[in-house]
Design a protein around this motif. Structure first.
Motif, short mmCIF file in Angstrom:
data_model
loop_
_atom_site.label_atom_id
_atom_site.label_comp_id
_atom_site.label_asym_id
_atom_site.label_seq_id
_atom_site.Cartn_x
_atom_site.Cartn_y
_atom_site.Cartn_z
N GLN A 48 14.58 25.92 -13.38
CA GLN A 48 14.55 26.22 -14.82
C GLN A 48 13.68 25.18 -15.50
O GLN A 48 14.00 24.00 -15.50
N GLY A 49 12.58 25.63 -16.04
CA GLY A 49 11.64 24.74 -16.71
C GLY A 49 12.21 24.16 -17.99
O GLY A 49 13.31 24.49 -18.42
N LEU A 50 11.43 23.32 -18.60
CA LEU A 50 11.81 22.69 -19.86
C LEU A 50 11.49 23.62 -21.03
O LEU A 50 10.54 24.39 -20.97
N THR A 51 12.28 23.51 -22.07
CA THR A 51 12.06 24.30 -23.29
C THR A 51 12.11 23.37 -24.49
O THR A 51 12.69 22.27 -24.41
N PRO A 52 11.55 23.79 -25.63
CA PRO A 52 11.66 22.97 -26.84
C PRO A 52 13.11 22.67 -27.22
O PRO A 52 13.42 21.55 -27.65
N SER A 53 14.01 23.63 -27.03
CA SER A 53 15.41 23.36 -27.39
C SER A 53 16.03 22.31 -26.47
O SER A 53 16.85 21.50 -26.92
N MET A 54 15.63 22.29 -25.20
CA MET A 54 16.11 21.24 -24.30
C MET A 54 15.64 19.87 -24.78
O MET A 54 16.42 18.92 -24.84
N VAL A 55 14.36 19.79 -25.12
CA VAL A 55 13.80 18.52 -25.60
C VAL A 55 14.55 18.08 -26.85
O VAL A 55 14.93 16.91 -26.98
N ALA A 67 7.07 9.99 -20.07
CA ALA A 67 7.66 9.41 -18.87
C ALA A 67 9.13 9.79 -18.74
O ALA A 67 9.57 10.24 -17.67
N ILE A 68 9.88 9.64 -19.80
CA ILE A 68 11.31 9.97 -19.75
C ILE A 68 11.52 11.46 -19.49
O ILE A 68 12.38 11.85 -18.69
N LEU A 69 10.73 12.31 -20.13
CA LEU A 69 10.90 13.75 -19.93
C LEU A 69 10.56 14.16 -18.50
O LEU A 69 11.23 15.04 -17.93
N ILE A 70 9.57 13.55 -17.89
CA ILE A 70 9.26 13.84 -16.49
C ILE A 70 10.44 13.45 -15.61
O ILE A 70 10.86 14.22 -14.73
N VAL A 71 11.00 12.29 -15.84
CA VAL A 71 12.16 11.84 -15.06
C VAL A 71 13.32 12.83 -15.25
O VAL A 71 13.95 13.26 -14.28
N ILE A 72 13.59 13.21 -16.48
CA ILE A 72 14.67 14.16 -16.77
C ILE A 72 14.41 15.49 -16.06
O ILE A 72 15.34 16.10 -15.50
N SER A 73 13.16 15.95 -16.05
CA SER A 73 12.86 17.26 -15.45
C SER A 73 13.24 17.30 -13.97
O SER A 73 13.63 18.34 -13.46
#
Length: 169
Positions: free
Chosen positions: A48-55, A78-84
């Motif tokens: 499940q990819g990232l979405t604006p609502s997730m961010v 950097a943080i979002l890549i780690v979270i993904s």
């Protein structure tokens, strides 16, 4: 394993901190950059990819710092890549706690680059048989990355098993 999936993993390398865009991004651009770095996760249908609502939820839950005038910086990327990567194995609270503990002892760049080394190595080890054991003091991060890779490996094989003759495609 399908040749296409192996090639995707073989050619993949996460941008290190110094290689990340050094200019402000809007949320869609931020997601695009993070998704490009997490390519191996797309070898499974359940990704499940990232979405604006997730961010927005990551910001609301103080996992990701708030944007400045709706623009995101290198630290956000950097943080979002780690979270993904971590979101496939850990809860949001566990991810938040892990990030906080790591950033208490390391700078963004060092922590992020170490994560990249570990996750790349682990995924290549499990998917291509090319990784190596790594010595580190940060055992929790190392094994978190091993968990990501082992789950990806198992998911891929479960999705691609041919039930008729019980062989893996």
């Amino acid at each position: 394993m399908h040749k296409e999936s192996k090639n995707r993993v073989k050619e993949w390398k996460i941008l290190r901190y110094d290689e990340l865009p050094d200019f402000d991004l809007y949320i869609d651009q931020l997601i695009h950059v993070a998704e490009n770095q997490s390519q191996p996760l797309t070898i499974v249908n359940s990704y499940q990819g990232l979405t604006p609502s997730m961010v927005n939820n990551y910001v609301k839950n103080n996992i990701l710092p708030p944007p400045v005038k709706k623009k995101y910086k290198k630290e956000h990327i950097a943080i979002l890549i780690v979270i993904s990567f971590l979101k496939s194995v850990f809860s949001i609270n566990e991810i938040k706690q892990g990030i906080e503990i790591t950033l208490d002892t390391r700078e963004y760049q060092m922590a992020y680059d170490e994560f990249c080394d570990f996750v790349e190595n682990a995924i290549k080890k499990y998917i291509l048989g090319q990784g190596k054991e790594m010595n580190t003091e940060n055992k929790a991060l190392y094994y978190a990355c091993e968990s990501i890779a082992s789950k990806l490996f198992v998911q891929y094989h479960l999705e691609n098993i041919n039930i008729k003759d019980n062989e893996i495609k």
